[in-house]
Design a protein around this motif. Structure first.
Motif, PDB file in Angstrom:
ATOM      1  N   HIS A 107      69.798  60.067  29.821  1.00 50.93           N
ATOM      2  CA  HIS A 107      69.054  60.224  31.085  1.00 50.93           C
ATOM      3  C   HIS A 107      67.891  61.196  30.921  1.00 50.93           C
ATOM      4  CE1 HIS A 107      71.950  57.888  33.392  1.00 50.93           C
ATOM      5  NE2 HIS A 107      72.921  58.591  32.838  1.00 50.93           N
ATOM      6  N   ALA A 108      67.953  62.060  29.926  1.00 47.13           N
ATOM      7  CA  ALA A 108      66.862  63.003  29.681  1.00 47.13           C
ATOM      8  C   ALA A 108      65.838  62.460  28.703  1.00 47.13           C
ATOM      9  CB  ALA A 108      67.425  64.332  29.162  1.00 47.13           C
ATOM     10  N   ARG A 109      65.974  61.202  28.316  1.00 46.80           N
ATOM     11  CA  ARG A 109      65.037  60.528  27.416  1.00 46.80           C
ATOM     12  C   ARG A 109      64.926  61.272  26.085  1.00 46.80           C
ATOM     13  NH1 ARG A 109      65.108  55.578  29.529  1.00 46.80           N
ATOM     14  NH2 ARG A 109      64.752  55.659  31.780  1.00 46.80           N
ATOM     15  N   SER A 110      63.706  61.602  25.691  1.00 49.41           N
ATOM     16  CA  SER A 110      63.485  62.212  24.378  1.00 49.41           C
ATOM     17  C   SER A 110      64.157  63.571  24.252  1.00 49.41           C
ATOM     18  CB  SER A 110      61.984  62.344  24.111  1.00 49.41           C
ATOM     19  OG  SER A 110      61.373  61.073  24.027  1.00 49.41           O
ATOM     20  N   PHE A 111      64.217  64.321  25.357  1.00 49.04           N
ATOM     21  CA  PHE A 111      64.867  65.632  25.294  1.00 49.04           C
ATOM     22  C   PHE A 111      66.354  65.488  24.949  1.00 49.04           C
ATOM     23  CE2 PHE A 111      61.222  66.546  28.094  1.00 49.04           C
ATOM     24  CZ  PHE A 111      60.671  67.604  27.394  1.00 49.04           C
ATOM     25  N   GLY A 112      66.985  64.473  25.512  1.00 48.90           N
ATOM     26  CA  GLY A 112      68.393  64.247  25.206  1.00 48.90           C
ATOM     27  C   GLY A 112      68.606  63.864  23.754  1.00 48.90           C
ATOM     28  N   TRP A 113      67.722  63.019  23.221  1.00 51.24           N
ATOM     29  CA  TRP A 113      67.844  62.618  21.814  1.00 51.24           C
ATOM     30  C   TRP A 113      67.599  63.801  20.884  1.00 51.24           C
ATOM     31  CZ3 TRP A 113      70.214  59.456  18.981  1.00 51.24           C
ATOM     32  CH2 TRP A 113      69.810  59.193  17.661  1.00 51.24           C
ATOM     33  N   ILE A 114      66.634  64.643  21.228  1.00 49.26           N
ATOM     34  CA  ILE A 114      66.365  65.835  20.417  1.00 49.26           C
ATOM     35  C   ILE A 114      67.585  66.746  20.403  1.00 49.26           C
ATOM     36  CG2 ILE A 114      64.994  67.954  20.324  1.00 49.26           C
ATOM     37  CD1 ILE A 114      62.617  66.281  21.357  1.00 49.26           C
ATOM     38  N   ALA A 115      68.228  66.914  21.570  1.00 50.28           N
ATOM     39  CA  ALA A 115      69.432  67.749  21.638  1.00 50.28           C
ATOM     40  C   ALA A 115      70.548  67.179  20.770  1.00 50.28           C
ATOM     41  CB  ALA A 115      69.898  67.881  23.088  1.00 50.28           C
ATOM     42  N   ALA A 116      70.713  65.842  20.813  1.00 50.59           N
ATOM     43  CA  ALA A 116      71.743  65.213  19.983  1.00 50.59           C
ATOM     44  C   ALA A 116      71.441  65.400  18.504  1.00 50.59           C
ATOM     45  CB  ALA A 116      71.844  63.721  20.321  1.00 50.59           C
ATOM     46  N   LEU A 117      70.163  65.269  18.121  1.00 48.36           N
ATOM     47  CA  LEU A 117      69.775  65.492  16.730  1.00 48.36           C
ATOM     48  C   LEU A 117      70.056  66.925  16.297  1.00 48.36           C
ATOM     49  CD1 LEU A 117      66.351  63.601  16.401  1.00 48.36           C
ATOM     50  CD2 LEU A 117      68.535  62.981  15.368  1.00 48.36           C
ATOM     51  N   ILE A 118      69.703  67.872  17.152  1.00 46.12           N
ATOM     52  CA  ILE A 118      69.907  69.283  16.807  1.00 46.12           C
ATOM     53  C   ILE A 118      71.385  69.571  16.591  1.00 46.12           C
ATOM     54  CG2 ILE A 118      69.805  71.633  17.748  1.00 46.12           C
ATOM     55  CD1 ILE A 118      67.137  70.887  19.019  1.00 46.12           C
ATOM     56  N   TYR A 119      72.228  69.040  17.479  1.00 42.69           N
ATOM     57  CA  TYR A 119      73.658  69.288  17.310  1.00 42.69           C
ATOM     58  C   TYR A 119      74.180  68.659  16.022  1.00 42.69           C
ATOM     59  CZ  TYR A 119      78.630  68.928  17.583  1.00 42.69           C
ATOM     60  OH  TYR A 119      79.960  69.009  17.255  1.00 42.69           O
ATOM     61  N   ALA A 120      73.812  67.399  15.743  1.00 41.68           N
ATOM     62  CA  ALA A 120      74.317  66.720  14.547  1.00 41.68           C
ATOM     63  C   ALA A 120      73.868  67.436  13.276  1.00 41.68           C
ATOM     64  CB  ALA A 120      73.846  65.269  14.532  1.00 41.68           C
ATOM     65  N   ILE A 121      72.608  67.868  13.236  1.00 40.74           N
ATOM     66  CA  ILE A 121      72.114  68.583  12.059  1.00 40.74           C
ATOM     67  C   ILE A 121      72.802  69.934  11.928  1.00 40.74           C
ATOM     68  CG2 ILE A 121      70.070  69.678  11.070  1.00 40.74           C
ATOM     69  CD1 ILE A 121      68.438  67.397  12.341  1.00 40.74           C
ATOM     70  N   ALA A 122      73.019  70.611  13.065  1.00 38.79           N
ATOM     71  CA  ALA A 122      73.719  71.897  13.030  1.00 38.79           C
ATOM     72  C   ALA A 122      75.139  71.739  12.498  1.00 38.79           C
ATOM     73  CB  ALA A 122      73.739  72.524  14.426  1.00 38.79           C
ATOM     74  N   ALA A 123      75.807  70.657  12.891  1.00 38.82           N
ATOM     75  CA  ALA A 123      77.154  70.404  12.378  1.00 38.82           C
ATOM     76  C   ALA A 123      77.123  70.193  10.868  1.00 38.82           C
ATOM     77  CB  ALA A 123      77.762  69.188  13.076  1.00 38.82           C
ATOM     78  N   GLY A 124      76.121  69.464  10.362  1.00 37.66           N
ATOM     79  CA  GLY A 124      75.995  69.271   8.926  1.00 37.66           C
ATOM     80  C   GLY A 124      75.764  70.581   8.197  1.00 37.66           C
ATOM     81  N   LEU A 125      74.893  71.443   8.741  1.00 36.12           N
ATOM     82  CA  LEU A 125      74.646  72.742   8.122  1.00 36.12           C
ATOM     83  C   LEU A 125      75.898  73.613   8.144  1.00 36.12           C
ATOM     84  CD1 LEU A 125      71.115  73.505   9.621  1.00 36.12           C
ATOM     85  CD2 LEU A 125      71.645  72.801   7.285  1.00 36.12           C
ATOM     86  N   ARG A 126      76.632  73.550   9.256  1.00 33.31           N
ATOM     87  CA  ARG A 126      77.869  74.340   9.357  1.00 33.31           C
ATOM     88  C   ARG A 126      78.886  73.903   8.308  1.00 33.31           C
ATOM     89  NH1 ARG A 126      81.864  76.568   8.963  1.00 33.31           N
ATOM     90  NH2 ARG A 126      83.123  77.735  10.472  1.00 33.31           N
ATOM     91  N   LEU A 127      79.033  72.601   8.118  1.00 33.20           N
ATOM     92  CA  LEU A 127      79.984  72.091   7.137  1.00 33.20           C
ATOM     93  C   LEU A 127      79.540  72.427   5.716  1.00 33.20           C
ATOM     94  CD1 LEU A 127      80.604  68.654   8.852  1.00 33.20           C
ATOM     95  CD2 LEU A 127      82.312  70.446   8.534  1.00 33.20           C
ATOM     96  N   ALA A 128      78.229  72.369   5.450  1.00 30.59           N
ATOM     97  CA  ALA A 128      77.736  72.725   4.123  1.00 30.59           C
ATOM     98  C   ALA A 128      78.017  74.197   3.830  1.00 30.59           C
ATOM     99  CB  ALA A 128      76.239  72.431   4.028  1.00 30.59           C
ATOM    100  N   ARG A 129      77.793  75.052   4.804  1.00 27.67           N
ATOM    101  CA  ARG A 129      78.076  76.484   4.601  1.00 27.67           C
ATOM    102  C   ARG A 129      79.558  76.714   4.359  1.00 27.67           C
ATOM    103  NH1 ARG A 129      76.187  80.429   9.262  1.00 27.67           N
ATOM    104  NH2 ARG A 129      77.863  79.363  10.396  1.00 27.67           N
ATOM    105  N   PHE A 130      80.398  76.019   5.095  1.00 28.08           N
ATOM    106  CA  PHE A 130      81.841  76.166   4.901  1.00 28.08           C
ATOM    107  C   PHE A 130      82.242  75.754   3.482  1.00 28.08           C
ATOM    108  CE2 PHE A 130      86.089  74.258   4.931  1.00 28.08           C
ATOM    109  CZ  PHE A 130      86.838  75.317   5.409  1.00 28.08           C
ATOM    110  N   ASN A 131      81.690  74.629   2.996  1.00 31.01           N
ATOM    111  CA  ASN A 131      82.030  74.169   1.654  1.00 31.01           C
ATOM    112  C   ASN A 131      81.592  75.166   0.592  1.00 31.01           C
ATOM    113  OD1 ASN A 131      83.118  71.830   2.713  1.00 31.01           O
ATOM    114  ND2 ASN A 131      81.268  70.614   2.400  1.00 31.01           N
ATOM    115  N   VAL A 132      80.404  75.749   0.773  1.00 31.51           N
ATOM    116  CA  VAL A 132      79.915  76.741  -0.190  1.00 31.51           C
ATOM    117  C   VAL A 132      80.822  77.972  -0.207  1.00 31.51           C
ATOM    118  CG1 VAL A 132      78.031  78.348  -0.673  1.00 31.51           C
ATOM    119  CG2 VAL A 132      77.522  75.973  -0.096  1.00 31.51           C
TER     120      VAL A 132
END
Length: 273
Positions: A113-138
């Motif tokens: 419903h927020a159009r591009s802002f909503g997609w940007i938020a979803a991207l930020i969360y998904a990328i943050a989760a990937g970074l969090r998992l990479a840090r945990f593995n290291v």
């Protein structure tokens, strides 16, 4: 003198045209990997159900994926079936189940419903989760681990992040109207959870508390049974309360760290990616 007759040789099968024999693997080594595969299937199915508009089932699949992904490592240790292959496969499953799946389900249900802002938020969360998992593995691969690693996480763990980021979806299931204020507030909330994943916020893990007093065993069991019963009967209400309780707990966790180590965040240089 005649030579003695040699005994007839046992016929051997001709294996000259065959390759090397494959090494057999015990079934117990496959069990953790099967659980990981089921977790991936649940996460991907949650994404499909979300885009088909079957949102409650989609969230249930994402939560099931998080649960399965959380127990595969414990099952591997219990069966003594840990392997480097399993570790790598689990890491790949984590980014799907804790990053991509909850972000896309949340986007399909509300953030769209927020159009591009909503997609940007979803991207930020998904990328943050990937970074969090990479840090945990290291950090897990460090030969010498810091003493505090048995008590605290650096940032919110990815499995809990997946549960936290779906809070607006839970509220939507309870009848909250998707007004512009709620939608854009959900966008900001999604970005906030992504930040908590990659932050240096100390989050108490509880892993060091491995013993329970005998007189507290039955009360704890009763509380767990009561929580599960309420979760089965009032799923979305209990999840909302659980998420809010966990978010309220984070400042107390940081305060506990400050009392022990004198800072509000984890300043260990080896804790970064």
């Amino acid at each position: 003198m005649e030579n003695p007759v040699s005994p007839p040789e046992t016929p051997r099968s001709d294996t000259s045209g065959r390759g090397p024999r494959l090494r057999e693997i015990p079934v117990r080594l496959m069990v953790p990997n099967l659980i990981t595969v089921l977790a991936i299937c649940a996460g991907l199915t949650g994404i499909r159900l979300g885009f088909e508009g079957r949102y409650e089932l989609a969230v249930a699949m994402v939560l099931l994926a998080a649960f399965l992904d959380g127990i595969d490592g414990r099952v591997a240790r219990l069966l003594k079936a840990s392997s480097r292959f399993g570790v790598q496969m689990d890491s790949l499953a984590d980014i799907i189940n804790f990053g991509v799946a909850p972000a896309l389900v949340s986007y399909a249900f509300l953030l769209d419903h927020a159009r591009s802002f909503g997609w940007i938020a979803a991207l930020i969360y998904a990328i943050a989760a990937g970074l969090r998992l990479a840090r945990f593995n290291v950090m897990e691969e460090r030969q010498e681990k810091a003493a505090w690693q048995s008590e605290f996480f650096v940032g919110v763990p990815a499995p809990l992040g997946a549960v936290l980021v779906l809070l607006p979806v839970y509220l939507g299931f309870l009848g909250v109207d998707p007004s512009p204020v709620f939608v854009y507030g959900s966008v900001a909330y999604t970005i906030l959870i992504g930040y908590l994943l990659v932050s240096r916020l100390p989050v108490w893990s509880g892993k060091s508390q491995t013993k329970v007093r005998r007189d507290l065993m039955f009360p704890i069991l009763l509380v767990v049974v009561l929580y599960v019963a309420l979760l089965m009967s009032y799923t979305w209400q209990v999840l909302v309360v659980s998420v809010l309780a966990y978010l309220a707990f984070l400042p107390f966790s940081a305060r506990l760290w400050q009392r022990r180590y004198g800072t509000l965040t984890i300043e260990d240089d080896n804790a970064s990616v």
